[in-house]
Scaffold this motif. Structure first.
Motif, PDB file in Angstrom:
ATOM      1  N   LEU A  56       0.846  -1.193   0.000  1.00 34.69           N
ATOM      2  CA  LEU A  56       0.000   0.000   0.000  1.00 34.69           C
ATOM      3  C   LEU A  56       0.882   1.243   0.000  1.00 34.69           C
ATOM      4  CD1 LEU A  56      -2.810  -0.711   2.614  1.00 34.69           C
ATOM      5  CD2 LEU A  56      -3.080  -0.382   0.160  1.00 34.69           C
ATOM      6  N   TRP A  57       0.575   2.175  -0.888  1.00 34.30           N
ATOM      7  CA  TRP A  57       1.263   3.459  -0.946  1.00 34.30           C
ATOM      8  C   TRP A  57       0.208   4.547  -0.967  1.00 34.30           C
ATOM      9  CZ3 TRP A  57       6.680   4.386  -1.802  1.00 34.30           C
ATOM     10  CH2 TRP A  57       7.456   3.224  -1.856  1.00 34.30           C
ATOM     11  N   PHE A  58       0.475   5.652  -0.278  1.00 32.13           N
ATOM     12  CA  PHE A  58      -0.441   6.784  -0.198  1.00 32.13           C
ATOM     13  C   PHE A  58       0.189   7.980  -0.896  1.00 32.13           C
ATOM     14  CE2 PHE A  58      -2.048  10.477   2.333  1.00 32.13           C
ATOM     15  CZ  PHE A  58      -3.349  10.418   1.874  1.00 32.13           C
ATOM     16  N   HIS A  59      -0.524   8.583  -1.844  1.00 29.97           N
ATOM     17  CA  HIS A  59       0.003   9.711  -2.608  1.00 29.97           C
ATOM     18  C   HIS A  59      -0.186  10.991  -1.794  1.00 29.97           C
ATOM     19  CE1 HIS A  59       0.344  11.842  -6.759  1.00 29.97           C
ATOM     20  NE2 HIS A  59       1.448  11.919  -6.049  1.00 29.97           N
ATOM     21  N   GLU A  60       0.660  11.139  -0.803  1.00 30.43           N
ATOM     22  CA  GLU A  60       0.538  12.227   0.166  1.00 30.43           C
ATOM     23  C   GLU A  60       0.779  13.597  -0.454  1.00 30.43           C
ATOM     24  OE1 GLU A  60       1.865  13.087   4.720  1.00 30.43           O
ATOM     25  OE2 GLU A  60       3.064  11.704   3.542  1.00 30.43           O
ATOM     26  N   SER A  61       1.740  13.706  -1.333  1.00 30.21           N
ATOM     27  CA  SER A  61       2.074  14.999  -1.940  1.00 30.21           C
ATOM     28  C   SER A  61       1.404  15.178  -3.293  1.00 30.21           C
ATOM     29  CB  SER A  61       3.590  15.125  -2.097  1.00 30.21           C
ATOM     30  OG  SER A  61       4.219  15.102  -0.845  1.00 30.21           O
ATOM     31  N   GLY A  62       0.268  14.540  -3.480  1.00 34.11           N
ATOM     32  CA  GLY A  62      -0.434  14.621  -4.762  1.00 34.11           C
ATOM     33  C   GLY A  62      -1.927  14.606  -4.546  1.00 34.11           C
ATOM     34  N   ASP A  63      -2.593  13.667  -5.202  1.00 29.16           N
ATOM     35  CA  ASP A  63      -4.062  13.623  -5.148  1.00 29.16           C
ATOM     36  C   ASP A  63      -4.602  12.858  -3.946  1.00 29.16           C
ATOM     37  OD1 ASP A  63      -3.408  11.043  -5.919  1.00 29.16           O
ATOM     38  OD2 ASP A  63      -4.925  10.942  -7.484  1.00 29.16           O
ATOM     39  N   ARG A  64      -3.722  12.413  -3.051  1.00 28.20           N
ATOM     40  CA  ARG A  64      -4.079  11.723  -1.808  1.00 28.20           C
ATOM     41  C   ARG A  64      -4.793  10.391  -2.058  1.00 28.20           C
ATOM     42  NH1 ARG A  64      -2.518  14.630   2.184  1.00 28.20           N
ATOM     43  NH2 ARG A  64      -3.812  13.672   3.768  1.00 28.20           N
ATOM     44  N   SER A  65      -4.456   9.765  -3.150  1.00 30.51           N
ATOM     45  CA  SER A  65      -5.040   8.465  -3.474  1.00 30.51           C
ATOM     46  C   SER A  65      -4.224   7.347  -2.818  1.00 30.51           C
ATOM     47  CB  SER A  65      -5.077   8.261  -4.987  1.00 30.51           C
ATOM     48  OG  SER A  65      -3.773   8.340  -5.534  1.00 30.51           O
ATOM     49  N   TRP A  66      -4.884   6.216  -2.634  1.00 31.45           N
ATOM     50  CA  TRP A  66      -4.236   5.012  -2.123  1.00 31.45           C
ATOM     51  C   TRP A  66      -3.973   4.098  -3.313  1.00 31.45           C
ATOM     52  CZ3 TRP A  66      -3.369   3.802   3.107  1.00 31.45           C
ATOM     53  CH2 TRP A  66      -3.846   4.747   4.013  1.00 31.45           C
ATOM     54  N   LEU A  67      -2.775   3.522  -3.360  1.00 35.37           N
ATOM     55  CA  LEU A  67      -2.395   2.633  -4.451  1.00 35.37           C
ATOM     56  C   LEU A  67      -1.968   1.281  -3.908  1.00 35.37           C
ATOM     57  CD1 LEU A  67      -0.133   5.029  -6.557  1.00 35.37           C
ATOM     58  CD2 LEU A  67      -2.581   4.622  -6.807  1.00 35.37           C
ATOM     59  N   VAL A  68      -2.213   0.239  -4.702  1.00 37.38           N
ATOM     60  CA  VAL A  68      -1.629  -1.078  -4.452  1.00 37.38           C
ATOM     61  C   VAL A  68      -0.536  -1.237  -5.497  1.00 37.38           C
ATOM     62  CG1 VAL A  68      -2.010  -3.564  -4.427  1.00 37.38           C
ATOM     63  CG2 VAL A  68      -3.762  -2.024  -3.507  1.00 37.38           C
ATOM     64  N   VAL A  69       0.698  -1.299  -5.016  1.00 37.75           N
ATOM     65  CA  VAL A  69       1.871  -1.382  -5.880  1.00 37.75           C
ATOM     66  C   VAL A  69       2.468  -2.774  -5.753  1.00 37.75           C
ATOM     67  CG1 VAL A  69       4.181  -0.448  -6.322  1.00 37.75           C
ATOM     68  CG2 VAL A  69       2.335   1.080  -5.629  1.00 37.75           C
ATOM     69  N   THR A  70       2.634  -3.455  -6.875  1.00 37.51           N
ATOM     70  CA  THR A  70       3.312  -4.748  -6.876  1.00 37.51           C
ATOM     71  C   THR A  70       4.769  -4.477  -7.226  1.00 37.51           C
ATOM     72  OG1 THR A  70       1.285  -5.836  -7.586  1.00 37.51           O
ATOM     73  CG2 THR A  70       3.331  -7.088  -7.832  1.00 37.51           C
ATOM     74  N   ARG A  71       5.655  -4.776  -6.258  1.00 38.94           N
ATOM     75  CA  ARG A  71       7.060  -4.398  -6.381  1.00 38.94           C
ATOM     76  C   ARG A  71       7.940  -5.553  -5.934  1.00 38.94           C
ATOM     77  NH1 ARG A  71      10.975  -2.011  -2.852  1.00 38.94           N
ATOM     78  NH2 ARG A  71       9.517  -2.232  -1.126  1.00 38.94           N
ATOM     79  N   ASN A  72       9.073  -5.713  -6.614  1.00 39.70           N
ATOM     80  CA  ASN A  72      10.072  -6.682  -6.196  1.00 39.70           C
ATOM     81  C   ASN A  72      10.910  -6.012  -5.110  1.00 39.70           C
ATOM     82  OD1 ASN A  72      12.625  -8.116  -6.031  1.00 39.70           O
ATOM     83  ND2 ASN A  72      11.905  -9.266  -7.793  1.00 39.70           N
TER      84      ASN A  72
END
Length: 95
Positions: A56-72
């Protein structure tokens, strides 16, 4: 690290706040008989995998959206970025 935001395009990771394992969107049922045990595990037990992981990542310095990021977690390669609301909807958890 660049996160390709589904709505805003490529953004620097410094705009985001990392919030942990994406499994956190699966909050336990507070009315279950074993709710206390479920919430203990939900709050305190975390996996720390080496390799592909959904976060989970939160776009704090942007549109304040929550993202699910698939990352190695070893190479930091990002293979997929989704809006958390779309993930929840696809799992029947939200309207």
């Amino acid at each position: 690290m660049i996160i390709n935001h589904p709505l805003l395009g490529p953004r620097d990771a410094q705009e985001f706040t990392y919030l942990g394992d994406a499994a956190l969107i699966h909050r336990p049922d507070w009315q279950a008989e074993d709710a206390q045990d479920q919430f203990h595990d939900y709050l305190y037990l975390r996996d720390n995998p080496a390799g592909e992981h959904r976060e989970l990542w939160f776009h704090e310095s942007g549109d304040r959206s929550w993202l699910v990021v698939t990352r190695n977690t070893v190479t930091h390669e990002i293979t997929k970025v989704e809006l958390a609301r779309d993930v929840a909807r696809s799992e029947g958890r939200s309207r």
